[in-house]
Design a protein around this motif. Structure first.
Motif, PDB file in Angstrom:
ATOM      1  N   VAL A 177       0.832  -1.197   0.000  1.00  0.00           N
ATOM      2  CA  VAL A 177       0.000   0.000   0.000  1.00  0.00           C
ATOM      3  C   VAL A 177       0.874   1.258   0.000  1.00  0.00           C
ATOM      4  CG1 VAL A 177      -0.200  -0.051   2.529  1.00  0.00           C
ATOM      5  CG2 VAL A 177      -1.911   1.184   1.173  1.00  0.00           C
ATOM      6  N   TYR A 178       0.507   2.224  -0.865  1.00  0.00           N
ATOM      7  CA  TYR A 178       1.228   3.499  -1.005  1.00  0.00           C
ATOM      8  C   TYR A 178       2.708   3.301  -1.320  1.00  0.00           C
ATOM      9  CZ  TYR A 178      -2.986   5.519   1.028  1.00  0.00           C
ATOM     10  OH  TYR A 178      -4.292   5.884   1.282  1.00  0.00           O
ATOM     11  N   GLY A 179       3.035   2.289  -2.096  1.00  0.00           N
ATOM     12  CA  GLY A 179       4.416   2.089  -2.524  1.00  0.00           C
ATOM     13  C   GLY A 179       5.353   1.728  -1.400  1.00  0.00           C
ATOM     14  N   SER A 180       4.847   1.025  -0.386  1.00  0.00           N
ATOM     15  CA  SER A 180       5.675   0.707   0.780  1.00  0.00           C
ATOM     16  C   SER A 180       6.643  -0.434   0.528  1.00  0.00           C
ATOM     17  CB  SER A 180       4.780   0.350   1.974  1.00  0.00           C
ATOM     18  OG  SER A 180       3.902  -0.717   1.639  1.00  0.00           O
ATOM     19  N   PHE A 181       6.331  -1.308  -0.435  1.00  0.00           N
ATOM     20  CA  PHE A 181       7.189  -2.466  -0.664  1.00  0.00           C
ATOM     21  C   PHE A 181       6.881  -3.085  -2.021  1.00  0.00           C
ATOM     22  CE2 PHE A 181       8.005  -7.154   0.198  1.00  0.00           C
ATOM     23  CZ  PHE A 181       9.389  -7.052   0.102  1.00  0.00           C
ATOM     24  N   GLN A 182       7.926  -3.330  -2.789  1.00  0.00           N
ATOM     25  CA  GLN A 182       7.811  -4.018  -4.077  1.00  0.00           C
ATOM     26  C   GLN A 182       8.687  -5.258  -4.031  1.00  0.00           C
ATOM     27  OE1 GLN A 182       6.503  -3.261  -7.666  1.00  0.00           O
ATOM     28  NE2 GLN A 182       6.978  -5.439  -7.452  1.00  0.00           N
ATOM     29  N   LYS A 183       8.126  -6.390  -4.414  1.00  0.00           N
ATOM     30  CA  LYS A 183       8.952  -7.583  -4.546  1.00  0.00           C
ATOM     31  C   LYS A 183       8.647  -8.281  -5.859  1.00  0.00           C
ATOM     32  CE  LYS A 183       6.300 -11.256  -2.210  1.00  0.00           C
ATOM     33  NZ  LYS A 183       6.221 -12.175  -3.340  1.00  0.00           N
ATOM     34  N   THR A 184       9.680  -8.926  -6.396  1.00  0.00           N
ATOM     35  CA  THR A 184       9.552  -9.653  -7.641  1.00  0.00           C
ATOM     36  C   THR A 184      10.605 -10.750  -7.657  1.00  0.00           C
ATOM     37  OG1 THR A 184       9.416  -9.402 -10.054  1.00  0.00           O
ATOM     38  CG2 THR A 184      11.138  -8.156  -8.919  1.00  0.00           C
ATOM     39  N   PHE A 185      10.538 -11.649  -8.628  1.00  0.00           N
ATOM     40  CA  PHE A 185      11.547 -12.688  -8.797  1.00  0.00           C
ATOM     41  C   PHE A 185      12.562 -12.248  -9.843  1.00  0.00           C
ATOM     42  CE2 PHE A 185       8.556 -16.143  -7.229  1.00  0.00           C
ATOM     43  CZ  PHE A 185       9.327 -16.448  -6.122  1.00  0.00           C
ATOM     44  N   ALA A 186      13.856 -12.356  -9.533  1.00  0.00           N
ATOM     45  CA  ALA A 186      14.914 -12.200 -10.525  1.00  0.00           C
ATOM     46  C   ALA A 186      15.338 -13.584 -10.987  1.00  0.00           C
ATOM     47  CB  ALA A 186      16.099 -11.459  -9.935  1.00  0.00           C
ATOM     48  N   VAL A 187      15.413 -13.774 -12.302  1.00  0.00           N
ATOM     49  CA  VAL A 187      15.786 -15.058 -12.879  1.00  0.00           C
ATOM     50  C   VAL A 187      17.267 -15.011 -13.226  1.00  0.00           C
ATOM     51  CG1 VAL A 187      15.321 -16.749 -14.682  1.00  0.00           C
ATOM     52  CG2 VAL A 187      13.457 -15.293 -13.824  1.00  0.00           C
ATOM     53  N   LEU A 188      18.061 -15.853 -12.561  1.00  0.00           N
ATOM     54  CA  LEU A 188      19.501 -15.861 -12.765  1.00  0.00           C
ATOM     55  C   LEU A 188      19.871 -16.608 -14.047  1.00  0.00           C
ATOM     56  CD1 LEU A 188      20.570 -16.575  -9.080  1.00  0.00           C
ATOM     57  CD2 LEU A 188      20.105 -14.381 -10.184  1.00  0.00           C
ATOM     58  N   GLU A 189      21.169 -16.549 -14.391  1.00  0.00           N
ATOM     59  CA  GLU A 189      21.639 -17.146 -15.635  1.00  0.00           C
ATOM     60  C   GLU A 189      21.356 -18.640 -15.704  1.00  0.00           C
ATOM     61  OE1 GLU A 189      23.381 -15.160 -13.667  1.00  0.00           O
ATOM     62  OE2 GLU A 189      24.585 -13.704 -14.786  1.00  0.00           O
ATOM     63  N   ASP A 190      21.375 -19.314 -14.545  1.00  0.00           N
ATOM     64  CA  ASP A 190      21.140 -20.760 -14.535  1.00  0.00           C
ATOM     65  C   ASP A 190      19.662 -21.123 -14.455  1.00  0.00           C
ATOM     66  OD1 ASP A 190      20.516 -20.072 -11.956  1.00  0.00           O
ATOM     67  OD2 ASP A 190      22.003 -21.354 -10.992  1.00  0.00           O
ATOM     68  N   GLY A 191      18.788 -20.112 -14.497  1.00  0.00           N
ATOM     69  CA  GLY A 191      17.360 -20.359 -14.454  1.00  0.00           C
ATOM     70  C   GLY A 191      16.748 -20.343 -13.066  1.00  0.00           C
ATOM     71  N   SER A 192      17.591 -20.325 -12.020  1.00  0.00           N
ATOM     72  CA  SER A 192      17.065 -20.255 -10.654  1.00  0.00           C
ATOM     73  C   SER A 192      16.554 -18.844 -10.360  1.00  0.00           C
ATOM     74  CB  SER A 192      18.143 -20.654  -9.646  1.00  0.00           C
ATOM     75  OG  SER A 192      19.230 -19.754  -9.688  1.00  0.00           O
ATOM     76  N   LYS A 193      15.753 -18.726  -9.302  1.00  0.00           N
ATOM     77  CA  LYS A 193      15.127 -17.453  -8.981  1.00  0.00           C
ATOM     78  C   LYS A 193      15.448 -17.027  -7.561  1.00  0.00           C
ATOM     79  CE  LYS A 193      11.121 -18.551 -11.897  1.00  0.00           C
ATOM     80  NZ  LYS A 193       9.646 -18.734 -11.918  1.00  0.00           N
ATOM     81  N   ILE A 194      15.601 -15.720  -7.381  1.00  0.00           N
ATOM     82  CA  ILE A 194      15.693 -15.148  -6.045  1.00  0.00           C
ATOM     83  C   ILE A 194      14.709 -13.986  -5.946  1.00  0.00           C
ATOM     84  CG2 ILE A 194      18.109 -15.815  -5.707  1.00  0.00           C
ATOM     85  CD1 ILE A 194      18.886 -12.900  -6.252  1.00  0.00           C
ATOM     86  N   THR A 195      14.176 -13.790  -4.759  1.00  0.00           N
ATOM     87  CA  THR A 195      13.266 -12.665  -4.534  1.00  0.00           C
ATOM     88  C   THR A 195      14.081 -11.387  -4.370  1.00  0.00           C
ATOM     89  OG1 THR A 195      11.637 -14.074  -3.449  1.00  0.00           O
ATOM     90  CG2 THR A 195      11.487 -11.704  -3.039  1.00  0.00           C
ATOM     91  N   ILE A 196      13.712 -10.358  -5.105  1.00  0.00           N
ATOM     92  CA  ILE A 196      14.323  -9.040  -4.990  1.00  0.00           C
ATOM     93  C   ILE A 196      13.254  -8.080  -4.483  1.00  0.00           C
ATOM     94  CG2 ILE A 196      15.503  -7.156  -6.180  1.00  0.00           C
ATOM     95  CD1 ILE A 196      17.125  -9.706  -6.046  1.00  0.00           C
ATOM     96  N   GLY A 197      13.580  -7.299  -3.466  1.00  0.00           N
ATOM     97  CA  GLY A 197      12.605  -6.382  -2.916  1.00  0.00           C
ATOM     98  C   GLY A 197      13.160  -4.994  -2.685  1.00  0.00           C
ATOM     99  N   SER A 198      12.288  -4.010  -2.786  1.00  0.00           N
ATOM    100  CA  SER A 198      12.642  -2.626  -2.491  1.00  0.00           C
ATOM    101  C   SER A 198      11.564  -2.061  -1.568  1.00  0.00           C
ATOM    102  CB  SER A 198      12.717  -1.798  -3.771  1.00  0.00           C
ATOM    103  OG  SER A 198      13.108  -0.467  -3.494  1.00  0.00           O
ATOM    104  N   ALA A 199      11.971  -1.510  -0.442  1.00  0.00           N
ATOM    105  CA  ALA A 199      11.024  -1.078   0.587  1.00  0.00           C
ATOM    106  C   ALA A 199      11.096   0.428   0.831  1.00  0.00           C
ATOM    107  CB  ALA A 199      11.296  -1.822   1.899  1.00  0.00           C
TER     108      ALA A 199
END
Length: 312
Positions: A177-199
Protein backbone atom coordinates in the motif's frame (compact mmCIF):
# COMPACT_ATOMS: atom_id res chain seq x y z
CA UNK A 1 20.19 31.14 38.59
CA UNK A 2 22.82 28.39 38.59
CA UNK A 3 20.57 26.34 40.86
CA UNK A 4 17.80 26.44 38.28
CA UNK A 5 20.24 25.58 35.46
CA UNK A 6 21.52 22.56 37.39
CA UNK A 7 17.97 21.41 38.03
CA UNK A 8 17.13 21.86 34.36
CA UNK A 9 20.25 19.89 33.40
CA UNK A 10 19.32 17.03 35.76
CA UNK A 11 15.77 17.05 34.44
CA UNK A 12 17.09 16.80 30.89
CA UNK A 13 19.36 13.88 31.84
CA UNK A 14 16.44 12.10 33.52
CA UNK A 15 14.31 12.64 30.42
CA UNK A 16 17.05 11.23 28.18
CA UNK A 17 17.39 8.15 30.40
CA UNK A 18 13.62 7.66 30.12
CA UNK A 19 13.85 7.89 26.32
CA UNK A 20 16.45 5.09 26.28
CA UNK A 21 14.33 2.91 28.57
CA UNK A 22 11.07 3.44 26.66
CA UNK A 23 12.82 2.61 23.37
CA UNK A 24 13.27 -0.99 24.52
CA UNK A 25 9.50 -1.41 24.83
CA UNK A 26 8.70 -0.86 21.17
CA UNK A 27 7.00 -4.24 20.80
CA UNK A 28 4.20 -3.01 23.06
CA UNK A 29 3.32 0.13 21.12
CA UNK A 30 4.79 1.86 18.05
CA UNK A 31 5.04 5.13 19.96
CA UNK A 32 7.66 3.51 22.18
CA UNK A 33 9.58 2.26 19.14
CA UNK A 34 9.79 5.87 17.98
CA UNK A 35 12.00 6.52 21.02
CA UNK A 36 14.26 3.65 19.92
CA UNK A 37 15.16 5.46 16.71
CA UNK A 38 16.83 8.13 18.86
CA UNK A 39 18.80 5.63 20.94
CA UNK A 40 22.27 6.13 19.47
CA UNK A 41 22.15 9.93 19.49
CA UNK A 42 20.63 10.18 22.97
CA UNK A 43 23.25 7.71 24.24
CA UNK A 44 26.01 9.93 22.88
CA UNK A 45 24.52 12.92 24.68
CA UNK A 46 24.22 10.99 27.94
CA UNK A 47 27.82 9.84 27.66
CA UNK A 48 28.96 13.49 27.64
CA UNK A 49 26.55 14.38 30.45
CA UNK A 50 27.93 11.61 32.66
CA UNK A 51 31.34 13.27 32.73
CA UNK A 52 29.76 16.61 33.58
CA UNK A 53 28.08 14.92 36.54
CA UNK A 54 31.37 13.30 37.58
CA UNK A 55 33.02 16.72 37.46
CA UNK A 56 30.38 18.02 39.88
CA UNK A 57 30.87 14.92 42.08
CA UNK A 58 27.36 13.65 41.56
CA UNK A 59 28.61 10.07 41.56
CA UNK A 60 25.37 8.09 41.65
CA UNK A 61 23.60 10.12 38.90
CA UNK A 62 26.86 10.06 36.92
CA UNK A 63 27.17 6.27 37.16
CA UNK A 64 23.51 5.78 36.22
CA UNK A 65 23.90 8.12 33.26
CA UNK A 66 27.10 6.42 32.10
CA UNK A 67 25.58 2.94 32.44
CA UNK A 68 22.50 3.99 30.48
CA UNK A 69 24.58 5.52 27.71
CA UNK A 70 26.75 2.41 27.38
CA UNK A 71 23.65 0.20 27.30
CA UNK A 72 22.21 2.41 24.57
CA UNK A 73 25.44 2.17 22.58
CA UNK A 74 25.54 -1.60 22.96
CA UNK A 75 22.01 -2.04 21.66
CA UNK A 76 22.46 0.28 18.69
CA UNK A 77 25.97 -0.81 17.72
CA UNK A 78 24.72 -2.86 14.76
CA UNK A 79 23.66 0.36 13.06
CA UNK A 80 27.12 1.96 13.25
CA UNK A 81 29.87 1.52 10.64
CA UNK A 82 32.05 -0.03 13.34
CA UNK A 83 29.90 -3.19 13.26
CA UNK A 84 30.72 -3.88 9.61
CA UNK A 85 32.11 -7.30 8.75
CA UNK A 86 33.27 -7.70 5.17
CA UNK A 87 32.90 -11.27 3.96
CA UNK A 88 35.58 -12.91 1.83
CA UNK A 89 34.38 -13.52 -1.70
CA UNK A 90 34.40 -16.98 -3.22
CA UNK A 91 36.73 -16.44 -6.18
CA UNK A 92 35.04 -19.24 -8.06
CA UNK A 93 31.75 -17.33 -8.22
CA UNK A 94 30.80 -13.97 -9.76
CA UNK A 95 30.25 -10.94 -7.55
CA UNK A 96 27.04 -9.03 -8.25
CA UNK A 97 26.01 -5.52 -7.22
CA UNK A 98 22.82 -3.76 -6.18
CA UNK A 99 22.60 0.03 -6.05
CA UNK A 100 20.00 1.52 -3.71
CA UNK A 101 19.01 5.16 -3.22
CA UNK A 102 16.06 7.21 -2.05
CA UNK A 103 16.36 9.65 -4.96
CA UNK A 104 14.58 12.57 -3.23
CA UNK A 105 11.76 13.69 -5.46
CA UNK A 106 13.17 17.23 -5.91
CA UNK A 107 16.85 16.22 -6.16
CA UNK A 108 18.76 18.91 -8.11
CA UNK A 109 21.47 16.43 -9.22
CA UNK A 110 19.38 14.03 -11.26
CA UNK A 111 21.79 13.58 -14.15
CA UNK A 112 24.69 13.04 -11.74
CA UNK A 113 22.78 10.14 -10.16
CA UNK A 114 22.11 8.54 -13.54
CA UNK A 115 25.72 8.96 -14.65
CA UNK A 116 26.99 7.43 -11.40
CA UNK A 117 24.68 4.43 -11.72
CA UNK A 118 25.87 3.84 -15.27
CA UNK A 119 29.48 4.11 -14.09
CA UNK A 120 28.93 1.52 -11.32
CA UNK A 121 26.91 -0.68 -13.70
CA UNK A 122 25.20 -2.86 -11.08
CA UNK A 123 23.02 -5.83 -11.94
CA UNK A 124 20.16 -4.45 -9.83
CA UNK A 125 18.91 -0.96 -8.97
CA UNK A 126 16.50 -0.18 -6.12
CA UNK A 127 15.09 3.35 -5.98
CA UNK A 128 12.35 5.21 -4.16
CA UNK A 129 10.82 8.69 -4.25
CA UNK A 130 11.11 9.13 -8.00
CA UNK A 131 8.72 11.94 -8.86
CA UNK A 132 7.44 12.76 -12.34
CA UNK A 133 10.44 15.06 -12.65
CA UNK A 134 12.66 11.96 -12.72
CA UNK A 135 10.98 10.26 -15.70
CA UNK A 136 13.21 11.65 -18.50
CA UNK A 137 16.30 10.81 -16.47
CA UNK A 138 15.29 7.29 -15.44
CA UNK A 139 14.39 6.48 -19.03
CA UNK A 140 18.13 6.62 -19.75
CA UNK A 141 18.54 3.42 -17.72
CA UNK A 142 16.09 1.32 -19.70
CA UNK A 143 18.49 0.27 -22.46
CA UNK A 144 20.98 -1.32 -20.04
CA UNK A 145 18.44 -2.34 -17.38
CA UNK A 146 15.52 -3.47 -19.56
CA UNK A 147 13.57 -5.27 -16.84
CA UNK A 148 11.57 -3.28 -14.32
CA UNK A 149 9.10 -3.72 -11.47
CA UNK A 150 7.33 -0.57 -10.24
CA UNK A 151 5.12 -0.02 -7.21
CA UNK A 152 3.53 3.45 -7.43
CA UNK A 153 2.73 5.77 -4.56
CA UNK A 154 -0.42 7.84 -4.46
CA UNK A 155 1.38 11.19 -4.68
CA UNK A 156 4.23 12.78 -6.65
CA UNK A 157 7.04 10.89 -4.96
CA UNK A 158 6.68 7.95 -7.30
CA UNK A 159 6.82 4.85 -5.10
CA UNK A 160 9.58 2.23 -5.45
CA UNK A 161 11.13 0.73 -8.57
CA UNK A 162 13.49 -2.15 -9.24
CA UNK A 163 15.58 -2.12 -12.42
CA UNK A 164 17.36 -5.30 -13.43
CA UNK A 165 19.77 -6.64 -16.02
CA UNK A 166 18.33 -10.05 -15.18
CA UNK A 167 14.98 -11.11 -16.46
CA UNK A 168 12.18 -10.66 -13.92
CA UNK A 169 9.44 -13.18 -13.32
CA UNK A 170 6.35 -11.14 -12.44
CA UNK A 171 4.16 -14.14 -11.60
CA UNK A 172 4.23 -13.41 -7.87
CA UNK A 173 4.87 -9.65 -7.81
CA UNK A 174 3.61 -7.75 -4.80
CA UNK A 175 3.03 -4.03 -4.37
CA UNK A 176 2.46 -2.72 -0.84
CA UNK A 177 0.00 0.00 0.00
CA UNK A 178 1.23 3.50 -1.00
CA UNK A 179 4.42 2.09 -2.52
CA UNK A 180 5.67 0.71 0.78
CA UNK A 181 7.19 -2.47 -0.66
CA UNK A 182 7.81 -4.02 -4.08
CA UNK A 183 8.95 -7.58 -4.55
CA UNK A 184 9.55 -9.65 -7.64
CA UNK A 185 11.55 -12.69 -8.80
CA UNK A 186 14.91 -12.20 -10.53
CA UNK A 187 15.79 -15.06 -12.88
CA UNK A 188 19.50 -15.86 -12.77
CA UNK A 189 21.64 -17.15 -15.64
CA UNK A 190 21.14 -20.76 -14.53
CA UNK A 191 17.36 -20.36 -14.45
CA UNK A 192 17.06 -20.26 -10.65
CA UNK A 193 15.13 -17.45 -8.98
CA UNK A 194 15.69 -15.15 -6.04
CA UNK A 195 13.27 -12.66 -4.53
CA UNK A 196 14.32 -9.04 -4.99
CA UNK A 197 12.61 -6.38 -2.92
CA UNK A 198 12.64 -2.63 -2.49
CA UNK A 199 11.02 -1.08 0.59
CA UNK A 200 9.89 2.42 1.54
CA UNK A 201 7.47 2.42 4.49
CA UNK A 202 6.53 5.79 5.91
CA UNK A 203 7.93 7.45 9.00
CA UNK A 204 7.62 6.00 12.53
CA UNK A 205 4.60 6.65 14.76
CA UNK A 206 2.68 8.96 14.77
CA UNK A 207 3.07 8.57 10.99
CA UNK A 208 1.73 5.40 9.38
CA UNK A 209 4.97 3.43 8.95
CA UNK A 210 4.10 0.81 11.62
CA UNK A 211 0.62 0.37 10.15
CA UNK A 212 2.11 -0.23 6.71
CA UNK A 213 4.42 -2.90 8.13
CA UNK A 214 1.33 -4.57 9.66
CA UNK A 215 -0.14 -4.89 6.15
CA UNK A 216 3.14 -6.29 4.77
CA UNK A 217 3.65 -9.07 7.32
CA UNK A 218 1.44 -11.72 5.61
CA UNK A 219 3.22 -11.15 2.29
CA UNK A 220 6.66 -11.17 3.91
CA UNK A 221 5.88 -14.59 5.35
CA UNK A 222 5.50 -15.86 1.76
CA UNK A 223 8.94 -14.74 0.61
CA UNK A 224 10.81 -17.60 -1.00
CA UNK A 225 13.89 -19.31 0.42
CA UNK A 226 16.36 -16.90 -1.25
CA UNK A 227 15.98 -13.14 -1.13
CA UNK A 228 17.72 -9.76 -1.19
CA UNK A 229 15.82 -6.74 0.14
CA UNK A 230 17.02 -3.13 0.25
CA UNK A 231 15.21 0.06 1.04
CA UNK A 232 14.63 3.27 2.90
CA UNK A 233 12.77 1.72 5.82
CA UNK A 234 12.46 4.97 7.78
CA UNK A 235 13.47 2.79 10.72
CA UNK A 236 16.87 2.33 12.32
CA UNK A 237 18.81 -0.91 12.09
CA UNK A 238 18.13 -1.80 15.75
CA UNK A 239 14.46 -0.81 15.85
CA UNK A 240 11.53 -3.09 16.60
CA UNK A 241 9.95 -2.04 13.28
CA UNK A 242 12.88 -3.35 11.24
CA UNK A 243 13.09 -6.47 13.39
CA UNK A 244 9.39 -7.20 12.73
CA UNK A 245 9.88 -6.79 8.98
CA UNK A 246 12.93 -9.06 8.90
CA UNK A 247 11.51 -11.70 11.24
CA UNK A 248 8.32 -12.07 9.19
CA UNK A 249 10.39 -12.91 6.11
CA UNK A 250 13.05 -14.88 8.03
CA UNK A 251 15.55 -12.33 6.73
CA UNK A 252 18.92 -11.42 8.19
CA UNK A 253 19.54 -7.69 8.73
CA UNK A 254 22.96 -6.60 7.51
CA UNK A 255 24.84 -4.80 10.29
CA UNK A 256 27.43 -2.05 10.01
CA UNK A 257 26.07 0.15 7.22
CA UNK A 258 26.20 3.29 9.36
CA UNK A 259 24.20 6.48 9.07
CA UNK A 260 22.47 7.13 5.75
CA UNK A 261 20.09 10.04 6.46
CA UNK A 262 20.51 13.44 8.05
CA UNK A 263 18.88 16.83 7.66
CA UNK A 264 20.46 18.59 4.70
CA UNK A 265 23.09 17.36 2.26
CA UNK A 266 26.22 16.57 4.27
CA UNK A 267 29.40 14.76 3.16
CA UNK A 268 29.28 10.96 3.31
CA UNK A 269 31.84 10.54 6.15
CA UNK A 270 29.85 12.92 8.37
CA UNK A 271 26.46 11.34 7.66
CA UNK A 272 27.83 7.83 8.15
CA UNK A 273 28.89 8.69 11.71
CA UNK A 274 26.16 11.07 12.92
CA UNK A 275 23.27 10.21 10.59
CA UNK A 276 20.36 7.85 11.17
CA UNK A 277 20.83 4.31 9.75
CA UNK A 278 17.40 4.04 8.12
CA UNK A 279 18.48 2.64 4.72
CA UNK A 280 18.94 -1.04 5.36
CA UNK A 281 19.66 -4.30 3.56
CA UNK A 282 18.63 -7.84 4.45
CA UNK A 283 18.94 -11.26 2.87
CA UNK A 284 18.22 -14.96 3.24
CA UNK A 285 19.13 -18.32 1.76
CA UNK A 286 21.78 -18.53 -0.92
CA UNK A 287 22.18 -14.76 -1.21
CA UNK A 288 25.48 -14.01 0.52
CA UNK A 289 26.07 -10.29 1.15
CA UNK A 290 29.79 -9.53 0.98
CA UNK A 291 29.63 -5.84 1.85
CA UNK A 292 27.36 -2.78 1.91
CA UNK A 293 29.10 0.51 1.24
CA UNK A 294 27.71 4.02 1.57
CA UNK A 295 28.65 6.17 -1.40
CA UNK A 296 29.14 9.91 -1.74
CA UNK A 297 26.24 12.36 -1.46
CA UNK A 298 24.31 12.69 -4.74
CA UNK A 299 21.83 15.46 -4.09
CA UNK A 300 19.49 13.42 -1.90
CA UNK A 301 19.06 13.63 1.86
CA UNK A 302 19.96 9.91 1.84
CA UNK A 303 23.29 8.35 0.99
CA UNK A 304 23.35 5.72 -1.76
CA UNK A 305 24.15 2.11 -0.85
CA UNK A 306 26.23 -0.25 -2.97
CA UNK A 307 25.59 -3.89 -2.06
CA UNK A 308 28.02 -6.54 -3.25
CA UNK A 309 26.80 -10.12 -3.04
CA UNK A 310 27.24 -13.63 -4.35
CA UNK A 311 24.84 -16.49 -4.92
CA UNK A 312 25.95 -19.62 -3.05
Amino acid sequence: MWVYLRRLFLLGVAGAILVIFLGFLGRYHPALDTFAHLRLHVSAGLFVCSFVLFAYRRKIPALLTLLTSLTGFLYSFNGTPYAAKIQTADHGKPVYQLFHLNLLWLNPKKQLVIDRIREINPELISISEASNQWEPFLSQLESDWPHKAHCPEWHIRGGVTIYSKWKLDHSSDYCGVYGSFQKTFAVLEDGSKITIGSAHPRWPWPASGPEQIDTLLPELEKIGPDALIAGDFNATTWSWSLYRFATAGQLKIHAGIGGTWMFGALPEPVVQVIGFPIDNVMSKGKVNILSVETLEEMGSDHLPLLVKFQID
